[in-house]
Design an enzyme around this catalytic site. Structure first.
Site, PDB file in Angstrom:
ATOM      1  CG  PHE A 171     -51.790  11.308  66.451  1.00 27.72           C
ATOM      2  CD1 PHE A 171     -52.064  11.182  65.099  1.00 27.72           C
ATOM      3  CD2 PHE A 171     -50.753  12.139  66.838  1.00 27.72           C
ATOM      4  CE1 PHE A 171     -51.316  11.861  64.142  1.00 27.72           C
ATOM      5  CE2 PHE A 171     -50.000  12.826  65.910  1.00 27.72           C
ATOM      6  CZ  PHE A 171     -50.274  12.681  64.559  1.00 27.72           C
ATOM      7  CB  ALA A 208     -49.962   2.710  76.690  1.00 30.30           C
ATOM      8  CB  ALA A 209     -48.095   7.944  77.225  1.00 27.82           C
ATOM      9  CB  THR A 237     -42.065  13.262  74.546  1.00 29.65           C
ATOM     10  OG1 THR A 237     -42.120  14.643  74.200  1.00 29.65           O
ATOM     11  CG2 THR A 237     -41.959  13.157  76.058  1.00 29.65           C
ATOM     12  CG  ASP A 238     -39.332  17.082  71.757  1.00 22.98           C
ATOM     13  OD1 ASP A 238     -40.398  16.969  72.381  1.00 22.98           O
ATOM     14  OD2 ASP A 238     -39.209  17.825  70.764  1.00 22.98           O
ATOM     15  CD  GLU A 239     -43.864  18.162  75.697  1.00 24.19           C
ATOM     16  OE1 GLU A 239     -44.158  18.572  76.835  1.00 24.19           O
ATOM     17  OE2 GLU A 239     -44.704  17.965  74.806  1.00 24.19           O
ATOM     18  CE1 TYR A 278     -46.519  13.008  77.896  1.00 26.43           C
ATOM     19  CE2 TYR A 278     -45.646  15.085  77.076  1.00 26.43           C
ATOM     20  CZ  TYR A 278     -45.873  13.722  76.911  1.00 26.43           C
ATOM     21  OH  TYR A 278     -45.450  13.093  75.767  1.00 26.43           O
ATOM     22  CB  ALA A 312     -42.118  15.179  85.623  1.00 28.78           C
ATOM     23  CE  LYS A 366     -43.636   9.112  77.303  1.00 30.49           C
ATOM     24  NZ  LYS A 366     -44.128   7.753  76.929  1.00 30.49           N
TER      25      LYS A 366
END
Length: 349
Positions: free
Chosen positions: A18, A87-88, A134-136, A160, A162, A164
């Site tokens: 995306f 890529a993730a 990501t902000d996560e 996820y 963790a 990143k």
């Protein structure tokens, strides 16, 4: 154009997904040469870049970022100035069900890229590694907490996030220990054209048009900051060209909305642009797409709120989003309507 000369040959990993495919298109429009390395897992779709296949400045290679020999060959043979890593594995629900794949791609894959980037940087002193995160990784906020800044501690709550967070730490370490020229960006929730149908906004649009139930986790009170994907691409591009090596830049849309608001807003817009009575999929007794909304059991460890402080990238790199949520969501809905044949069988029960 000085900017294009500095960063002319760009390797994008995950460029069929995306955000990656939107960024590939953005780079081509800027006059760059782009090599897209993508494994084409379920989230990658080369149809996203189909219009570029006849463009001499675009090349697609189907492969894995864990393939060191392939990555080394691409970097060397194409005189790559910058590697942008999208890529993730990125879907939280999937990370709960099958976490190992997230560790393989997001942690080990990033490690392999960093190792090859370090070798390549010995030949190209101006080479840069840009890592898209990501902000996560910052965890979850309470309602009145201040937005995430670049100095926030990491508190990931899902497999996820963790994975990143781990990759972000590797990027930092390769800069601090080995001197690799790196930039990390941490973005808020993206939306826009070409997003995988499993995500909240495209899922809502697609299910609504197909007259399928629209699932809403819990009571829908979870809050996200929403960023239009092209605005994100502009932010990454500015970081790529003018970001300071070793720095982290948070990119957000300054659009905090509850999931409930998002779903109802989409239904309201669809009521206007594709009225229920003109949609042959809809039951005759239905008057609004909002009647399809159904609250479902909340996901485990569901973060309550994300919010991004964008002051650093605004002040230092003169970036700001061009789209409001209202303009961006309308563009997004119209794109899915126009390209609905690609997604008509993608609704989820």
């Amino acid at each position: 154009n000085e900017e294009i000369i500095v960063m002319k040959n760009i390797m994008v990993t995950g460029g069929s997904g995306f955000i990656g495919s939107n960024f590939v298109n953005f780079l081509i429009e800027k006059g760059c040469n782009v090599i897209n390395l993508d494994k084409l897992t379920y989230a990658g779709n080369e149809q996203n870049n189909h219009h570029l296949l006849s463009n001499d400045r675009y090349k697609f290679i189907c492969g894995d970022i864990n393939d060191e020999d392939l990555v080394r060959e691409i970097l060397r043979d194409n005189n790559i100035d910058c590697l942008v890593n999208f890529a993730a594995e990125s879907h939280v629900d999937n990370s709960i069900n099958t976490p190992e794949e997230f560790l393989k791609t997001n942690i080990m894959g990033t490690f392999k890229l960093l190792q090859e980037a370090l070798i390549h940087s010995k030949r190209y002193k101006d080479f840069r590694f840009l890592h898209v995160s990501t902000d996560e990784v910052y965890g979850s906020l309470k309602l009145n907490d201040l937005p995430f800044s670049e100095s926030n501690k990491y508190s990931p709550n899902s497999p996820y996030s963790a994975s990143k967070a781990s990759s972000d730490h590797l990027v930092r370490a390769w800069h601090k220990t080995f001197g690799l020229n790196v930039i990390t960006t941490n973005c808020s929730n993206n939306y826009g054209p070409k997003q995988n149908p499993e995500k909240l906004i495209p899922l809502t649009i697609i299910n609504a048009i197909n007259a399928k139930k629209i699932p809403l986790y819990g009571d829908g009170s979870n809050i996200r900051d929403w960023l239009y994907v092209v605005d994100h691409c502009e932010g990454i591009y500015k970081c790529m060209l003018r970001g300071k090596t070793g720095e982290v830049y948070n990119i957000g849309g300054d659009n905090e909305k509850t999931n409930k608001y998002i779903v109802n807003k989409i239904c309201s817009i669809l009521d206007d642009v594709l009225p229920v009575k003109k949609n042959k999929n809809m039951p005759k007794n239905m008057n609004s797409y909002s009647e399809l909304i159904e609250n479902v059991k909340d996901r485990p460890g569901h973060d309550f709120r994300y919010s991004i402080d964008t002051s650093k990238i605004r002040e230092q790199l003169k970036w700001e989003p061009a789209e409001t949520f209202e303009t961006g969501i309308l563009k997004t809905i119209n794109w899915y309507i126009e390209n609905f044949d690609r997604f008509k069988d993608s609704s989820l029960d």
